[in-house]
Structures are given as C-alpha cells and as structure tokens.
Design an enzyme around this catalytic site. Structure first.
Site, PDB file in Angstrom:
ATOM      1  N   ASP A 378       0.861  -1.178   0.000  1.00  0.00           N
ATOM      2  CA  ASP A 378       0.000   0.000   0.000  1.00  0.00           C
ATOM      3  C   ASP A 378       0.902   1.234   0.000  1.00  0.00           C
ATOM      4  O   ASP A 378       2.045   1.174   0.455  1.00  0.00           O
ATOM      5  CB  ASP A 378      -0.879  -0.025   1.251  1.00  0.00           C
ATOM      6  CG  ASP A 378      -1.658   1.266   1.437  1.00  0.00           C
ATOM      7  OD1 ASP A 378      -2.336   1.684   0.491  1.00  0.00           O
ATOM      8  OD2 ASP A 378      -1.555   1.863   2.524  1.00  0.00           O
ATOM      9  N   ASP A 577      -1.766  -0.663   6.166  1.00  0.00           N
ATOM     10  CA  ASP A 577      -1.921  -0.112   7.507  1.00  0.00           C
ATOM     11  C   ASP A 577      -3.326   0.387   7.815  1.00  0.00           C
ATOM     12  O   ASP A 577      -3.618   0.738   8.945  1.00  0.00           O
ATOM     13  CB  ASP A 577      -0.946   1.062   7.708  1.00  0.00           C
ATOM     14  CG  ASP A 577      -1.391   2.305   6.946  1.00  0.00           C
ATOM     15  OD1 ASP A 577      -1.799   2.156   5.772  1.00  0.00           O
ATOM     16  OD2 ASP A 577      -1.341   3.400   7.519  1.00  0.00           O
ATOM     17  N   ASP A 581      -7.290  -1.366   3.699  1.00  0.00           N
ATOM     18  CA  ASP A 581      -6.418  -2.475   3.301  1.00  0.00           C
ATOM     19  C   ASP A 581      -6.896  -3.821   3.853  1.00  0.00           C
ATOM     20  O   ASP A 581      -6.390  -4.868   3.448  1.00  0.00           O
ATOM     21  CB  ASP A 581      -4.986  -2.239   3.799  1.00  0.00           C
ATOM     22  CG  ASP A 581      -4.386  -0.973   3.221  1.00  0.00           C
ATOM     23  OD1 ASP A 581      -4.593  -0.724   2.025  1.00  0.00           O
ATOM     24  OD2 ASP A 581      -3.719  -0.229   3.976  1.00  0.00           O
TER      25      ASP A 581
END
Length: 684
Positions: A378, A577, A581
């Site tokens: 990410d 995080d 996600d």
C-alpha cells in the site's frame, strides 16, 4: 464442497450439514465442536484454557514422581501416578479422541490421530505395569502421555487466541460507523440510530462528523477525509451531486445528503463482508506433520499389529512377547519428536521475530510467508508517512523563503484542513513566528484568505487567484512542475500579487527505498497498490524503485487485484496499515500490517511490523524461510528416527523403557536444532 472455517476439513453442502449464516454468508462445519467454536469462540477458548491448565497442573507432578522419589515408601507411588495421569488422558485429552473420530469418519489421519494413539499407548502400557505387574516389562510413561497433551493444548490455546483477534477485527470495522445520525424529516432535524435510516432519507452532517451511510450530496460542499476507505491522505473537495461514503469524515462545511445505500449495502459493510469471506475462504495450509501423519499413522498401527500377531502365532509364548513389541512400536512412534518438530521451531522463530519487532501470528502465516514471491505494498501510511508535509518553498517576487512560509502559515492557522495544518507545522518546526491573522475566510475547494499585519494574503489553487483576477503567470511554471511530480501546490498571494509557492505532499518513509531493494535482491517482486491518483502513485513508486503500480482502486478492487495475482500462481504478501487495506490483507496468502496502522489492519494480518519499518518485511520473509527450513529438518529427523527404530521395536528386542529413552533423545535433538534459529542471519 465447502471448507470448515475452523478446522479446514471439506464438508458436503447438504441440507443435513451443520451450518450457520452470518451477514449473508453461509458457513458449513464438519462437527458440532467446530460450529460451537465459530459461533462462540470465547466459550471454546475458556474450555481449552481450563484443559491446558489441568494438563500442566497434573502433568508436572507426574513428571516429578516418575524421576524423583519424594514420597514415603509406604505410599503406592505408581498407583498415585495412575490416578493423577488418568484425568489428563481422558478429560484434557478428550478433544484428541474426538478429532481422531472425525478423521476416521473423513477416512483420513491427522496429528490428533498420532497424539491419541501415542499417548493412549503410553498410558495403557503404564496402566498394565501398575495394575497387573509382571505381565509386561516394567516401565512408566504417564509423564510422557500427560505432558504431550499439555504442550499440544498450549499450542491450540495460542492458535485460538489469534483466531479470536481476527474476529475482533470484523467487530472493530463495524464500530467505525457512527451510532446515531441527524435526519431531516418533515422539515425537522431528528437524531435517530444509524440502522433506522432508510434509502431516500435526508441526512445532515456537520464539520467533524462522520457520514452514517452512503449517499449523494444535495446541499453544501466541503472537504471529505476518505482515508479509511481509499487510503488517500489528501482530503477530497466534494460538492452537490458527488457521492459520499459511510464512516468517512466531513472536515469542513455543512452537508446534506440523500441516503442511497444503508445497512449491509454500504461501502463499509462490503469491506466487512470481504474480510469475512477472505478469512473463511482461505484454506489453512496443511501442516507437513499432518501430511506425514496421513500415511505414517496407519503404517505404524499396521506394523504394531503385524508384529504382535507374528510373535503370537510363530512362538510358544508369543502373546506377551508380541504385546511388548506392540507397545514398543507405538511408544517409539509416539509423536514427541514429530509433534515437537513444528512447534519447537515456531516458538524459537516467532520469539526471534518478536525480539526484532516482527510479530508472526502462528505457523500458518509463517509457512505462507516462507513461499512469498510477490509483495504488494500500500502507498499511504506504508511506503509514505501517511500525512501531508511541506516539501518545497519557492519565492517568485523577492521575498525570502521564510517570509513566504510565514505568510502562508499565518493565513492557514485558522484552517482545520490537513494541508493547512501541515503548513503551520512546517513553519513552527523551522522556528518561524506565526503572526496572528484577522478576517479569516475559507473558500471551499479553492483555499483561504486572511489579513496578516493588515495586509491581504491568499493561499490556494489557481481557481482562488482567477476568481480575484490576480495575474498567476509568475507562479505558473513552478506550480506545473510541482504538480507533475504528484505534489499539491499552494500559491501564496500578498496584496494582489503572487509572491510564492509552497508544495505539500505525503513524503516517503526513511528506508523505504532500501526495503524495496532488499525485496528485489531476494527475488521478490514489489507491487504498489493504492487508492491514490495515478500521477502521485507513479511519482512515489519512482522514488523508491517500484516499477509495477496499480492506482485509483477501492478496497474491493484491492482484494480483487491480490486474488488475481494468487490465481496467476503467485504467493502474495499484502503490506498495509488502514481499514481500506483489511480486505486485501485477509485475501492475500499472508497479510503484513504496519504497527502504527489501524487495529483492524493489525488484527486482520498474519504478520505485524511493530517498528513500522518497511525493511522488516524482508526480514520477516527471511525469518519465515529459515524457520520452515528448520521445521523440515526436524520433520526429516523425526521421520528418519521412526523409520529406523520402528522395525527394531517390531522384532520384540527393544524394551519399551529403551523405546521411551530413544523417544526422549529424539525430542531433545529437535529442540536443539530449533534453537540454532537464533543464529540465523536476517539481512538479504
């Protein structure tokens, strides 16, 4: 065929099958125990906790009584050991008998079969020695049967604890939504529970509040923080006709929306469903010990029975000799070394990881991590810091950089916008005194204005200056150059003239480039996956050395991208995080959460990096590979030990006492080999 989400066994999807429906998804179970564990995990966890405590509370005294004479001679020590060990065997160990029965029904053999067979053989032989002395050679193995059950239960306790945390992640996702909402009905504002909102309701959201449902803006405009949904750190400016999503935050302006999706149809509810489906769909990796057990257990029992029958039929006094050989075979095949092969290495490996700030949630995540060949990263909060910071200050009219930043900070001091906060923070970090401002005014979607020391200051985008008919040409080249690199450019105006430009961006974390290079040196492909815009994503990717970039994706799409990579044959680790996600973390072969991230991300993932250092991704993969190598070495040794000594025991010339000693030596060797993990190098 469905897969039991608790034990991983395949179940026929028949009307008679045990099943439950949660949030629209049907789950099937092989037995009532798995169903109870799924529905009431806390109750099952309490049961395992009590059984683990019982095993050690009784098993440790049995160990002492076996090896140390601590009671007076008139006390029947062997009988006492029988009385203490029996509850462990048939109360604490009952679940292994139950698991063996389920395996038999499924025409398979697993670790439960090994544990039940081995511990029962040790207990039964010892019971014969105590209650019918002289029938068989002396030898007490109550300590082995009790402590094997205790240690295996301890492993199950840790496993159930981790599964409980994973289900907590789903509950925390649901808690993100506001519990009450302001609804306009009949021209009046009413506060109602969020679940009572129906499609078509008018919902009013004030600055600082969360949107309770998905909807369309019909009145007002403002900055919306959608980071929890898209991962993008910069707020989005939205106006009438734009779509908003439940649980995102209204930063500025009064906004009225018309509810379009409520309850289980909202974007947040879909995230919850994606997480649940991914967790349930992922088949637990079949342990190597179980694969060996599937062939090994029937073979051991067959050898033991053949040995007994051979001695019984071929010799005059063959019953006792054959029975001794039968017991020796089962004891030598007791799953001490085989059962310790995996947990011993796991304990050392996970302990090594924890001491380095890498939390590995059990053997399943570790085994998957050892095979990873693609790491999906990410962007926001993982590769980057996760909040905007000032990266450039440019003067275009003779003012010093300090003066430009000082004017912007004084003007932005009255703003609650994250970009304004970043400008004020940057000024204070550089020791610039932020002057008081008056006549502050926010221009939604454009910028802010105020008077600083009696002079009019503007800070914003091109539209703000165009609306005031201020010549923008002095800043045009600088703004264009900064925007091409993915930065947000703020132009500063003083008394009707452009005087400077300030760039704000989500900056790359220290060591991110080094972390990507380490993965590439290991032969692992790095992919950036983000909800941010393509231009910004590519700029960040170029800075850290990532070539594969997938941008502008929503949570459901992130999960789909990860699934597609898996379907192509890759073993995928997802590093993230945020709440956005969570579905991808659950979908991936192994999820890796940044320790500074949300609780939902941390609890959905199989690996947590407590130091929030991306370099630890490579270390986690290397540690997983090293630990799996040790597990395979341990299993090879345990299997070789059994392969060599089982035939010896079958001859009837290996006393069960010697079999017990050999069993202990094999267990010690497995533990010693596992301890060498502490010396493994964790740098690529």
């Amino acid at each position: 065929m469905a897969k039991d989400p608790v034990c991983g066994m395949y179940v026929e999807e028949t009307p008679q099958a045990l099943r439950t429906v949660q949030r629209g998804t049907t789950f099937y179970f092989c037995c009532s125990t798995c169903l109870r564990t799924f529905i009431a995990p806390a109750k099952e966890l309490r049961l395992i906790s009590r059984m683990t405590a019982l095993s050690f509370a009784l098993g440790i005294p049995v160990l002492l009584l076996t090896w140390v004479v601590i009671l007076p001679k008139w006390v029947p020590q062997n009988l006492l050991m029988f009385a203490v060990a029996t509850p462990v065997q048939f109360v604490a160990g009952w679940m292994f008998y139950r698991g063996t029965w389920h395996a038999i029904r499924a025409k398979a053999a697993n670790m439960d079969t090994l544990i039940a067979t081995g511990t029962t053989a040790a207990w039964a032989y010892s019971t014969v020695v105590v209650l019918a002395p002289g029938m068989v050679p002396k030898g007490i193995y109550f300590d082995a049967s009790s402590l094997i059950i205790g240690f295996i239960l301890l492993g199950k306790l840790l496993e159930h604890t981790m599964k409980g945390r994973a289900s907590n992640a789903v509950r925390k996702l649901l808690d993100v939504s506001p519990k009450v909402a302001t609804v306009v009905r009949g021209g009046m504002e009413l506060e109602v529970p969020t679940e009572e909102i129906i499609p078509g309701d008018l919902v009013r959201v004030r600055p600082g509040e969360k949107f309770p449902t998905d909807g369309l803006i019909i009145d007002g405009q403002g900055s919306i923080d959608e980071k929890m949904l898209t991962g993008e750190s910069m707020p989005l400016e939205k106006k009438v006709g734009d779509e908003v999503f439940g649980a995102t935050i209204n930063l500025t302006g009064m906004i009225t929306t018309r509810a379009t999706k409520v309850g289980g149809d909202t974007a947040l509810a879909q995230i919850v469903k994606l997480v649940e489906e991914a967790q349930a769909a992922q088949a637990p990796v079949q342990r190597l010990a179980d694969r060996i057990a599937a062939y090994f257990v029937p073979a051991v029992i067959l050898v033991a029975v053949i040995s007994w029958l051979s001695w019984y039929t071929l010799t005059a006094n063959g019953f006792l000799h054959g029975f001794t050989a039968f017991i020796a075979v089962l004891i030598i095949a007791c799953p001490c070394a085989l059962g310790l092969a995996t947990p011993a290495a796991l304990v050392v490996g996970t302990g090594r990881g924890a001491s380095n700030g890498i939390l590995l949630k059990g053997g399943e995540a570790l085994e998957r991590a050892s095979k990873v060949d693609v790491v999906v990263l990410d962007k926001t909060g993982t590769i980057t810091v996760g909040e905007p910071s000032v990266t450039d200050t440019i003067s275009v009219a003779g003012l010093s950089l300090t003066q430009v930043l000082g004017l912007a900070a004084a003007t932005e001091a009255g703003s609650e916008h994250p970009i304004g906060t970043a400008v004020v923070r940057a000024a204070r970090e550089r020791g610039i005194v932020v002057e008081p401002a008056t006549d502050f005014r926010a221009e939604p979607g454009m910028g802010v204005s105020a008077k600083v020391s009696g002079k009019q200051v503007l800070v914003g985008n091109r539209s703000l200056f165009a609306g005031r008919r201020i010549e923008f040409e002095p800043a045009d080249a600088a703004v264009s150059r900064l925007e091409e690199t993915g930065r947000t450019a703020l132009t500063v105006g003083l008394e009707g003239n452009v005087v400077g430009v300030i760039a704000v961006a989500d900056t790359v974390k220290p060591h991110a480039k080094e972390a990507v290079r380490s993965l590439q040196e290991m032969g692992v492909r790095a992919v950036m996956l983000t909800g941010d815009n393509t231009r910004t994503a590519r700029a960040v990717a170029a800075e850290v050395g990532i070539e594969d970039v997938i941008a502008e994706v929503l949570p459901a799409q992130k999960s789909a991208v990860v699934k597609k990579l898996m379907e192509e044959g890759h073993v995928v680790a997802m590093v993230g995080d945020g709440i956005n996600d969570a579905p991808a973390l659950a979908q991936a072969n192994v999820g890796v959460a940044i320790g500074s991230g949300t609780d939902v991300a941390i609890e959905t993932a199989g690996i947590v990096l407590m130091k929030s250092d991306l370099r630890d991704v490579a270390e986690a993969l290397l540690l997983s590979r090293a630990t799996m190598k040790k597990i395979k070495q341990n299993l090879l040794w345990a299997f070789a030990y059994n392969t060599v000594l089982i035939p010896v025991a079958a001859t009837g010339f290996l006393n069960p006492i010697l079999a017990g000693a050999a069993m202990a030596i094999s267990s010690v060797s497995v533990v010693v080999n596992s301890l060498t993990l502490d010396k493994v190098k964790l740098k690529p």
